[in-house]
Design an enzyme around this catalytic site. Structure first.
Site, PDB file in Angstrom:
ATOM      1  N   GLU A   9       0.841  -1.189   0.000  1.00  0.00           N
ATOM      2  CA  GLU A   9       0.000   0.000   0.000  1.00  0.00           C
ATOM      3  C   GLU A   9       0.874   1.235   0.000  1.00  0.00           C
ATOM      4  O   GLU A   9       2.101   1.165   0.153  1.00  0.00           O
ATOM      5  CB  GLU A   9      -0.935   0.005   1.212  1.00  0.00           C
ATOM      6  CG  GLU A   9      -0.240   0.090   2.551  1.00  0.00           C
ATOM      7  CD  GLU A   9      -1.219   0.068   3.725  1.00  0.00           C
ATOM      8  OE1 GLU A   9      -0.931   0.761   4.714  1.00  0.00           O
ATOM      9  OE2 GLU A   9      -2.254  -0.620   3.649  1.00  0.00           O
ATOM     10  N   HIS A  17      -4.420   3.319   7.701  1.00  0.00           N
ATOM     11  CA  HIS A  17      -3.332   2.851   8.549  1.00  0.00           C
ATOM     12  C   HIS A  17      -2.390   3.982   8.913  1.00  0.00           C
ATOM     13  O   HIS A  17      -2.242   4.958   8.168  1.00  0.00           O
ATOM     14  CB  HIS A  17      -2.542   1.746   7.836  1.00  0.00           C
ATOM     15  CG  HIS A  17      -3.346   0.505   7.604  1.00  0.00           C
ATOM     16  ND1 HIS A  17      -3.149  -0.313   6.517  1.00  0.00           N
ATOM     17  CD2 HIS A  17      -4.353  -0.056   8.314  1.00  0.00           C
ATOM     18  CE1 HIS A  17      -3.999  -1.330   6.574  1.00  0.00           C
ATOM     19  NE2 HIS A  17      -4.737  -1.188   7.660  1.00  0.00           N
ATOM     20  N   TYR A  71       4.324  -9.990 -11.327  1.00  0.00           N
ATOM     21  CA  TYR A  71       3.053  -9.973 -12.050  1.00  0.00           C
ATOM     22  C   TYR A  71       2.181  -8.899 -11.398  1.00  0.00           C
ATOM     23  O   TYR A  71       1.628  -9.107 -10.310  1.00  0.00           O
ATOM     24  CB  TYR A  71       2.367 -11.335 -11.982  1.00  0.00           C
ATOM     25  CG  TYR A  71       3.087 -12.424 -12.743  1.00  0.00           C
ATOM     26  CD1 TYR A  71       2.793 -12.661 -14.081  1.00  0.00           C
ATOM     27  CD2 TYR A  71       4.057 -13.210 -12.116  1.00  0.00           C
ATOM     28  CE1 TYR A  71       3.459 -13.667 -14.787  1.00  0.00           C
ATOM     29  CE2 TYR A  71       4.717 -14.215 -12.808  1.00  0.00           C
ATOM     30  CZ  TYR A  71       4.416 -14.432 -14.141  1.00  0.00           C
ATOM     31  OH  TYR A  71       5.071 -15.425 -14.836  1.00  0.00           O
ATOM     32  N   VAL A  72       2.061  -7.757 -12.037  1.00  0.00           N
ATOM     33  CA  VAL A  72       1.327  -6.623 -11.477  1.00  0.00           C
ATOM     34  C   VAL A  72       0.148  -6.306 -12.386  1.00  0.00           C
ATOM     35  O   VAL A  72       0.344  -5.992 -13.567  1.00  0.00           O
ATOM     36  CB  VAL A  72       2.229  -5.386 -11.323  1.00  0.00           C
ATOM     37  CG1 VAL A  72       1.443  -4.222 -10.722  1.00  0.00           C
ATOM     38  CG2 VAL A  72       3.440  -5.713 -10.454  1.00  0.00           C
TER      39      VAL A  72
END
Length: 674
Positions: free
Chosen positions: A278, A320, A345-346
């Site tokens: 993130e 967060h 692998y995105v």
């Protein structure tokens, strides 16, 4: 203290969940539906360096979290573990006791320890702790746990742990070789083996995500909520999760992405890696570097959440504590670009991630890297009765029925009336009695009459039997309840219990149409005293003012007082014979109460008769006199009176005399000479 480890592999329930069939010495019998597990005699063999959990992993839960513990045991059961994963609970505030939990449909007892040292000594097989301590106390509890070499993994659930403390915990853990998961995490899960706390959600979700058996995909994320989404995605696009860890959303987690991905890389059973990062922080770049250097060679499907941050003109703090980009390098878009360039692998968007993951999985299946295992039988989920009832799946007759009060909602109800309205409308004690005793609002004069009865019957001095019993019991050093009950137990036909009898006899005679003299003559022929008639002290010339107060109020307020008038006519007959055969306070209250039930308009004839037969009149005396009995208790305590002993000169002693031996068969007989 009972423990929770298996004594053998006996299949006690048909699901492969082993447990001992016979109780330990001194425990309950074997048919008590309690599942027992004996303590281990030695520690388990150490795990490989890359493994945190296996199907024999045992843990302590630090803090009293019964729902989380039950969830862990339910997971163990559907995974067909032979023993529960929770060996015991550490709760520093409650002393040592046992907590009852379910093992499948049976019950088991988990020990609760007040001290970490005692728990550690009792369970040498435990190497994991799930720490539910608050953010204020989690530092001290974690540092104490790390003093024991036996502990290898600690999950810290609490959010808001001070960053300085979190960094210190991570530093000490690294020196000692302890794996920290968290802070601010839901935990992690290894399907078929072990789950931390509330990871995976409810049991139906765990079964839907096939977390009861191992797959081939190991994932790591920051978010606990998103880890649940990953469980769902992976179960639909691959053969399932091998292991998953949420490292926590704070800025300084105890372990990072690279720590867990290196473990997965070293584990031959884990074939695909998934990284869900993130915005904020630079931990993803450590993984990128490991891939570039060939340290991580397994295929990685990755995505960094927070690409929408670029749409805002200023930096945005997401949920967060660590979800905040301090530089371009920490943005989600830059991370995704860098991971794609490194060979990850995105997907183009998070919505495309399932399809990409399936593509990678199918490729590994095609080349034989992954050999899908046969799908096992879906386990049956033990469901709590309360949950099944809430879902409308079951029904059963209630053991109790209550029609007078309800405390289940936001506000307490008395016969349907909210407690706030009770005070807002100022209905008083009489109004509350009308709601709870009669399940309806009575007219104001009726509620006032109830209060009047309580005040009139509250006390009649220390000489009466009830007060005397309370006083003597109090002076013997007994407590309030014991002293009150001692006085109440004297209430009966001879003391205070004439109200019900008076109501019954006067009502019966009145309804039969007997004249007052006929009623008196009938009772005399039956050799019965008339309840409610007569007084030891008061007389026609020395009337009881309590009776006068009741008569005055009833004549002024009640719509009808026919039975009172009838009782006064009976009094005229009885006092003509003897001056103290007056209508006493018990009799007066009784007949007036019958007039109230019959004429206030709130009761049918049948209801009025029912309440009289239930003993409601004696209930009025008991409630009122309790006020006075408590007063006598407090009075004696206040005076610091000592133990009462009755004086000899107030007792007449009449002892039996033994005769000389008589005819055979008369031995042991005594004759009392009076």
């Amino acid at each position: 203290m009972p423990s929770a480890t298996s004594t053998n592999g006996a299949n006690g329930n048909g699901n492969g969940n082993g447990a001992s069939a016979s109780p330990a010495p001194g425990n309950l019998s074997a048919n008590d539906n309690i599942r027992r597990f004996a303590a281990p005699s030695r520690p388990l063999s150490p795990l490989p360096a890359h493994a945190l959990f296996n199907e024999k992993t045992r843990c302590f839960v630090y803090g009293l979290q019964p729902r989380a513990v039950q969830g862990m045991l339910d997971f163990d059961f559907i995974c067909k573990r032979s023993t529960p994963s929770v060996a015991g609970i550490i709760y520093t505030f409650g002393g040592q006791f046992v907590s009852k939990m379910y093992w499948g449909t049976s019950e088991t007892l988990l020990p609760v320890y007040q001290e970490v040292q005692k728990a550690i000594a009792k369970h040498p097989d435990v190497d994991v702790v799930v720490n539910f301590a608050s953010s204020r106390s989690v530092y001290s509890s974690t540092m104490e746990l790390m003093e024991h070499p036996q502990i290898k993994t600690i999950a810290i659930i609490a959010e808001g742990v001070p960053e300085r403390r979190a960094r210190e915990i991570a530093y000490v853990a690294k020196k000692k070789g302890i794996t920290i998961i968290g802070p601010a995490t839901v935990g992690g899960i290894k399907p078929g083996c072990f789950k931390i706390g509330n990871t995976g959600g409810m049991m139906d979700n765990i079964v839907a995500s096939k977390l009861y058996r191992k797959g081939s995909v190991g994932y790591v994320s920051k978010s606990g909520g998103m880890s649940n989404e990953l469980n769902n995605i992976i179960s639909q696009t691959t053969d399932g999760v091998y292991e998953g860890v949420a490292i926590g959303g704070d800025r300084y987690p105890g372990t990072t992405f690279i720590d867990h991905l290196l473990r997965y890389q070293a584990d031959p059973a884990c074939k695909i890696l998934v990284l869900l990062g993130e915005v904020g922080g630079v931990e993803e770049y450590k993984v990128i570097e490991a891939v570039k250097q060939g340290i991580i060679t397994k295929p990685i499907v990755a995505w960094a959440i927070g690409t929408c941050a670029s749409m805002f003109k200023t930096e945005v703090q997401f949920g967060h504590a660590g979800a905040f980009a301090n530089s371009q390098l920490e943005t989600a878009a830059t991370k995704n670009k860098s991971m794609r360039e490194a060979g990850f692998y995105v997907p183009d968007t998070f919505e495309d991630m399932p399809a990409l993951l399936k593509q990678v999985y199918d490729k590994l299946v095609a080349d034989g890297t992954i050999v899908p295992a046969p799908e096992p039988v879906v386990p049956k989920i033990p469901i709590d009765y309360s949950w099944a009832q809430e879902l409308g799946l079951i029904r059963k007759p209630a053991a109790f029925i209550s029609t007078i009060s309800d405390d289940r909602g936001q506000e307490l109800l008395y016969a349907g009336m909210p407690i706030s309205d009770v005070f807002r409308e100022e209905i008083g004690i009489g109004g509350v009695m009308s709601l709870l005793w009669f399940r309806r609002r009575l007219p104001d004069y009726a509620a006032k009459f109830l209060e009047m009865v309580l005040m009139l019957t509250a006390d009649h001095g220390p000489a009466v039997s009830g007060a005397m019993n309370t006083i003597i019991t109090t002076r013997a050093g007994k407590d309030l309840i014991s002293s009150l009950v001692a006085g109440l137990l004297t209430i009966g036909s001879r003391f205070g219990g004439a109200l019900d009898g008076a109501a019954e006899e006067f009502t019966k005679a009145f309804d039969k149409g007997l004249s007052p003299r006929e009623f008196v003559d009938t009772m005399r022929k039956q050799n019965k005293l008339i309840p409610g008639i007569g007084h030891r002290v008061k007389s026609r010339n020395n009337p009881d003012l309590r009776v006068e107060l009741v008569k005055e109020y009833v004549k002024a307020k009640f719509p009808s007082s026919k039975l009172l008038d009838y009782a006064l006519a009976v009094e005229t007959v009885t006092t003509s014979k003897k001056d103290n055969l007056i209508l006493n306070v018990d009799g007066c209250i009784a007949v007036c109460f019958v007039d109230l039930l019959r004429n206030c308009g709130a009761f049918s004839t049948e209801e009025a008769e029912d309440y009289l037969s239930m003993g409601v009149l004696n209930g009025l005396f008991v409630l009122g006199r309790s006020i006075g009995l408590i007063a006598h208790y407090l009075d004696q305590k206040r005076l610091r009176t000592g133990l009462y002993r009755h004086p000899w000169d107030d007792i007449t002693y009449l002892l039996p005399s033994l005769q000389q031996p008589g005819p055979p068969g008369t031995e042991g007989r005594v004759e009392v000479q009076i």
